[in-house]
Scaffold this motif. Structure first.
Motif, PDB file in Angstrom:
ATOM      1  N   LEU A  68      51.595 -61.269  30.691  1.00  0.00           N
ATOM      2  CA  LEU A  68      50.353 -61.742  31.315  1.00  0.00           C
ATOM      3  C   LEU A  68      50.190 -63.256  31.185  1.00  0.00           C
ATOM      4  CD1 LEU A  68      47.876 -58.927  30.182  1.00  0.00           C
ATOM      5  CD2 LEU A  68      49.146 -59.118  32.316  1.00  0.00           C
ATOM      6  N   GLY A  69      51.227 -63.947  30.686  1.00  0.00           N
ATOM      7  CA  GLY A  69      51.190 -65.406  30.678  1.00  0.00           C
ATOM      8  C   GLY A  69      51.170 -66.060  29.318  1.00  0.00           C
ATOM      9  N   ALA A  70      51.049 -65.297  28.219  1.00  0.00           N
ATOM     10  CA  ALA A  70      51.065 -65.910  26.883  1.00  0.00           C
ATOM     11  C   ALA A  70      52.483 -66.377  26.553  1.00  0.00           C
ATOM     12  CB  ALA A  70      50.565 -64.920  25.840  1.00  0.00           C
ATOM     13  N   ASN A  71      52.577 -67.397  25.689  1.00  0.00           N
ATOM     14  CA  ASN A  71      53.859 -68.016  25.346  1.00  0.00           C
ATOM     15  C   ASN A  71      54.398 -67.466  24.034  1.00  0.00           C
ATOM     16  OD1 ASN A  71      52.069 -70.665  26.558  1.00  0.00           O
ATOM     17  ND2 ASN A  71      53.949 -70.059  27.592  1.00  0.00           N
ATOM     18  N   LEU A  72      55.572 -66.867  24.090  1.00  0.00           N
ATOM     19  CA  LEU A  72      56.226 -66.356  22.887  1.00  0.00           C
ATOM     20  C   LEU A  72      56.899 -67.494  22.123  1.00  0.00           C
ATOM     21  CD1 LEU A  72      57.934 -63.189  24.424  1.00  0.00           C
ATOM     22  CD2 LEU A  72      55.971 -63.211  22.885  1.00  0.00           C
ATOM     23  N   PRO A  73      57.161 -67.315  20.829  1.00  0.00           N
ATOM     24  CA  PRO A  73      57.885 -68.341  20.064  1.00  0.00           C
ATOM     25  C   PRO A  73      59.315 -68.489  20.555  1.00  0.00           C
ATOM     26  CG  PRO A  73      57.596 -66.345  18.750  1.00  0.00           C
ATOM     27  CD  PRO A  73      56.760 -66.171  19.978  1.00  0.00           C
ATOM     28  N   LYS A  74      59.939 -69.600  20.199  1.00  0.00           N
ATOM     29  CA  LYS A  74      61.289 -69.897  20.689  1.00  0.00           C
ATOM     30  C   LYS A  74      62.345 -69.001  20.058  1.00  0.00           C
ATOM     31  CE  LYS A  74      60.484 -74.772  21.794  1.00  0.00           C
ATOM     32  NZ  LYS A  74      60.876 -76.163  21.494  1.00  0.00           N
ATOM     33  N   HIS A  75      62.191 -68.720  18.767  1.00  0.00           N
ATOM     34  CA  HIS A  75      63.225 -67.969  18.046  1.00  0.00           C
ATOM     35  C   HIS A  75      62.737 -66.546  17.809  1.00  0.00           C
ATOM     36  CE1 HIS A  75      63.921 -72.241  17.071  1.00  0.00           C
ATOM     37  NE2 HIS A  75      65.197 -71.898  17.145  1.00  0.00           N
ATOM     38  N   LEU A  76      63.084 -65.640  18.722  1.00  0.00           N
ATOM     39  CA  LEU A  76      62.620 -64.253  18.645  1.00  0.00           C
ATOM     40  C   LEU A  76      63.592 -63.402  17.834  1.00  0.00           C
ATOM     41  CD1 LEU A  76      61.455 -63.621  22.323  1.00  0.00           C
ATOM     42  CD2 LEU A  76      60.010 -64.027  20.331  1.00  0.00           C
TER      43      LEU A  76
END
Length: 502
Positions: A35-43
């Protein structure tokens, strides 16, 4: 206080998902990311425990494990935590590290989303770290039927279902108490799977953050993601009606959280949650030693079950291998019988061929004797022919030597003639040179003669002209002599005599 609250409102928001392990936090965070939220870079990478992904930072998870270890705890500890056990210099360094970690994981993010079940017990620490990061937290609480969570934990870790219930209680109660008077909203895993659109609308109204997508593709993406395949443990709520104290405590907390999901909350619930948290503290203080023993027994039981499953798998594999080998033996026996029949047939054929070969050998032996007799005759005839050939060869050699001598004599004569021809050629070359010289001299003479002839003709013509002029002059002199006196005639006569002489 109001000024601090207004200042916090001006900061950008970061969504913080709070919920126990195995309670739907990954599904909730995965939905937010769509829905548009930003996940962290290192998943964290997906695995068998969560095939669609955890959607949480592996670096934040490692940091939280280190922070819990510094307080003598871990992710499945159910005893109360006190951040004040960390000395101030260490605490300050950890806060700076956490703020830098957020900055690196969410660089240029417009709506970061942070999720790690361990954060349920570390809300106060991360609230300060988020403030240093320059954001304000908006907490999204989620929960699941505690028995489903406990059984899911027990299925993946060597812990009992009772310990799983205590972990569920500790996480939801600590997270709830630490986020009071903060921007927060409550949802649950089942409601999210059944009607995520309604849950998103409730979250938007509670947080003031627009999340519902207008694009049909985004909605279809969330529908596909939140399928029923995400749910591996399903327990009816009625199972929470068991009379034991732990189940009763979990049931009361679950009922309050369920009512908050529907938007019903009051101060009485807060007092009740505080009492339930106190009951949990008292319960774990008494039950932890027993739970450790129970966990050891559970670990032994799981180890025994694992060993038994391994042995059973080995037995099944051995039985399958025995059946395969028996089948292979039958196949080899059939193959051996078939090959023996083929060998016998080939042996009979070879014996027949040997018999035929023996008869052919006898026939060839008789023929060989005949050929030997003929060979002796041929050798005798060959000897006679050889002697005649030798005599003929001697005669031919004598004739060749005679012809060689004749050819040598002719070669000498030819060489003499060639020498004579060479001498004559030299003479001819010399004569040719002299002839060329004579021709050149003749050409020069002819050219001189031609020039002399032309000069002679010119002089003759010139003489003729002079003679004509002399004749004309003589005539004129004669005329003058005839017409002049004697005195004049003397010189004129001398001229006339001169002209006649010429």
């Amino acid at each position: 206080m109001d000024e601090m609250h207004e200042e916090a409102e001006t900061k950008p928001a970061i969504l913080v998902v709070l919920g126990p392990h195995r309670s739907g936090t990954s599904a909730l965070t995965g939905m937010f990311s769509r829905l548009g939220a930003n996940l962290p870079k290192h998943l964290m990478p997906e695995n068998d425990g969560n095939a669609r992904g955890y959607f949480e930072s592996s670096r934040v998870k490692s940091f939280n494990d280190r922070l819990l270890a510094k307080m003598g705890s871990n992710w499945r500890d159910v005893l109360p935590l006190d951040l004040r056990t960390i000395e101030e210099p260490d605490r300050e360094g950890l806060l700076c590290e956490a703020a830098e970690l957020l900055a690196s994981e969410f660089e240029n993010a417009h709506l970061p989303i942070l999720k790690d079940p361990r954060m349920c017990r570390l809300v106060d620490f991360w609230r300060e770290a988020i403030a240093r990061f320059g954001y304000r937290p908006v907490y999204i609480h989620t929960h699941r039927n505690p028995l489903e969570t406990a059984r899911s934990l027990s299925a993946r870790h060597p812990i009992s279902v009772e310990t799983g219930l205590l972990i569920w209680l500790r996480h939801v109660l600590d997270a709830e108490a630490a986020t009071r008077n903060e921007h927060r909203v409550f949802t649950n895993y089942q409601a999210l799977l059944e009607n995520w659109r309604a849950q998103v609308s409730i979250m938007e109204a509670a947080t003031g953050i627009g999340l519902y997508p207008a694009e049909p593709a985004a909605r279809q993406d969330v529908d596909a993601f939140l399928s029923g395949k995400l749910r591996h443990q399903a327990s009816p709520v009625e199972e929470l009606s068991k009379p034991d104290q732990l189940t009763g405590l979990a049931r009361e907390v679950f009922c309050i959280l369920e009512s908050w999901t529907e938007g019903r909350s009051n101060l009485v619930d807060y007092d009740k949650m505080d009492d339930l948290r106190g009951s949990l503290d008292n319960l774990v203080g008494v039950s932890v030693p027993f739970l450790k023993v129970l966990e050891q027994e559970t670990a032994w039981r799981k180890s025994a079950e694992t060993l038994l499953n391994t042995r059973e798998q080995e037995r099944v594999q051995n039985e399958a291998e025995r059946i395969r080998l028996a089948s292979e033996l039958d196949r080899l026996s059939e193959d051996g019988a078939r090959r023996e029949a083929e060998h016998m047939a080939r042996l009979s054929k070879i014996e027949m061929e040997l018999q035929q070969g023996s008869e052919e050998l006898r026939r060839l032996t008789a023929s060989n004797h005949q050929l030997l007799g003929r060979l002796e005759d041929v050798q005798t005839e060959n000897l006679r022919v050889t002697e005649e050939a030798a005599a003929e060869q001697h005669r031919l050699e004598e004739e060749l030597r005679s012809r060689d001598d004749l050819i040598a004599a002719r070669d000498d004569s030819i060489r003499d003639r060639f020498d004579e021809i060479a001498r004559i050629s030299e003479v001819m070359l010399t004569a040719t040179g002299q002839l060329e010289k004579e021709r050149a001299r003749s050409h020069e003479y002819e050219q001189g003669r031609k020039a002399w002839t032309e000069e002679h003709a010119r002089l003759a013509a010139e003489i003729d002209g002079l003679r004509q002029k002399a004749t004309e002059l003589q005539n004129r002199v004669d005329d003058l002599l005839a017409s002049t006196s004697w005195r004049v005639t003397g010189p004129l006569r001398r001229v006339s005599t001169f002209l006649r002489r010429r």
